[in-house]
Design a protein around this motif. Structure first.
Motif, short mmCIF file in Angstrom:
data_model
loop_
_atom_site.label_atom_id
_atom_site.label_comp_id
_atom_site.label_asym_id
_atom_site.label_seq_id
_atom_site.Cartn_x
_atom_site.Cartn_y
_atom_site.Cartn_z
N GLU A 1 0.80 -1.21 0.00
CA GLU A 1 0.00 0.00 0.00
C GLU A 1 0.84 1.27 0.00
O GLU A 1 0.42 2.30 -0.49
CB GLU A 1 -0.94 0.02 1.21
N ASN A 2 2.05 1.19 0.55
CA ASN A 2 2.90 2.37 0.63
C ASN A 2 3.71 2.63 -0.63
O ASN A 2 4.30 3.70 -0.77
CB ASN A 2 3.86 2.23 1.82
N SER B 1 -5.49 1.31 9.14
CA SER B 1 -4.12 1.30 8.66
C SER B 1 -3.35 0.26 9.46
O SER B 1 -2.96 0.48 10.60
CB SER B 1 -3.49 2.69 8.84
N THR C 1 -5.33 6.10 1.65
CA THR C 1 -3.94 5.72 1.48
C THR C 1 -3.10 6.37 2.56
O THR C 1 -3.34 7.53 2.93
CB THR C 1 -3.39 6.10 0.09
N ASN C 2 -2.16 5.63 3.09
CA ASN C 2 -1.25 6.14 4.12
C ASN C 2 -2.00 6.81 5.28
O ASN C 2 -1.58 7.83 5.81
CB ASN C 2 -0.25 7.12 3.51
N ILE D 1 -1.59 7.03 -4.39
CA ILE D 1 -0.78 7.19 -3.19
C ILE D 1 -0.10 8.55 -3.26
O ILE D 1 0.57 8.86 -4.22
CB ILE D 1 0.28 6.08 -3.05
N VAL E 1 2.62 10.55 -2.52
CA VAL E 1 4.00 10.39 -2.07
C VAL E 1 4.58 11.73 -1.69
O VAL E 1 4.61 12.67 -2.49
CB VAL E 1 4.84 9.76 -3.19
#
Length: 265
Positions: free
Chosen positions: A74-75, A174, A211-212, A259, A261
């Motif tokens: 996922e990361n 998470s 996400t995250n 994601i 980033v």
């Protein structure tokens, strides 16, 4: 246009130059598809494209490694809902572009709430076109497929009883951690709290995803001028991984399509 580019590519064969010569690319709004795309700079046509940002050959050549479901991280990886595959770091065919909230200092003298003040200049907030929906977010300009907004901001809570008001909270899962983001306080949330849910799935033009440990909204259908933004939490994208606390039974996607980033918001 300010933001964080999320590159993909519309022509996979052009990624690795045959001659070894470095190429330059453009992240563009493609008027034919109504979506964010990437083209070689030499093919830029002002009648077909609206340029967003330059991309180097190095930016483009690293994209699009397909990842099996079993190896998904996922990361590191992004699930493309159009291709129904995971890629590291991004899908080459369906690029994304993140638009940030309006950055400002809290203006105590303003008649607008802090969350309304974070609204990007692309939109306005007014009475929703949906019956009994309250305020909604309306597009001031054409919004293409692939634009991403977020994260959804609010007060972090550990349990449901900490919510100020139902209908504005998301459950974040998470790893082993579970917590809630409560956006009910307009002075501690951002403009995403005003985006309503459609009355039926075909009316949707946005998708919510996690996400995250954060929630983002992605445009999945072109949004025309004066059209309302409507985010769907439908089950057609996978199993539930985020829950809203307004009593609905909709399920959200298990495979994140984006994601963010390095974005600290």
């Amino acid at each position: 246009m300010n933001g964080i580019q999320i590159p993909g590519i519309s022509n996979p064969e052009a990624i690795i130059p045959i001659t070894g010569e470095k190429k330059s690319y453009k992240l563009v709004l493609d008027f034919n598809d109504g979506a964010i795309s990437i083209i070689e700079a030499r093919y830029l046509d002002s009648k077909l494209h609206r340029e967003i940002q330059d991309l180097s050959d190095n930016d483009v050549t690293i994209l699009g490694t397909e990842i099996s479901d079993g190896a998904y991280d996922e990361n590191l990886d992004i699930h493309c809902d159009k291709c129904n595959k995971f890629y590291r770091p991004y899908c080459r065919l369906h690029p994304l572009f993140k638009i940030p909230d309006r950055v400002l200092k809290r203006d105590e003298s303003s008649n607008l709430s802090f969350s309304q003040q974070t609204l990007p200049i692309l939109f306005r907030i007014e009475e929703s076109k949906l019956p009994n929906a309250g305020l909604g977010v309306i597009a001031e300009v054409f919004i293409p497929v692939g634009m991403v907004f977020g994260p959804y901001k609010g007060r972090r809570c550990q349990k449901k009883t900490d919510f100020y008001k139902d209908g504005y909270a998301w459950l974040i899962k998470s790893g082993d951690k579970r917590f809630y983001i409560d956006g009910s306080d307009a002075e501690r949330s951002n403009w995403l709290r005003y985006i309503n849910s459609p009355r039926f799935e075909d009316e949707q033009n946005m998708l919510a995803f996690q996400t995250n440990g954060k929630i983002f909204y992605r445009v999945i259908k072109p949004i025309r001028i004066n059209q309302e933004l409507l985010v769907w939490y439908g089950s057609s994208y996978g199993n539930e991984f985020v829950e809203s606390e307004n009593g609905n039974k909709y399920k959200k996607p298990a495979k994140n399509p984006f994601i963010c980033v390095g974005a600290q918001r």
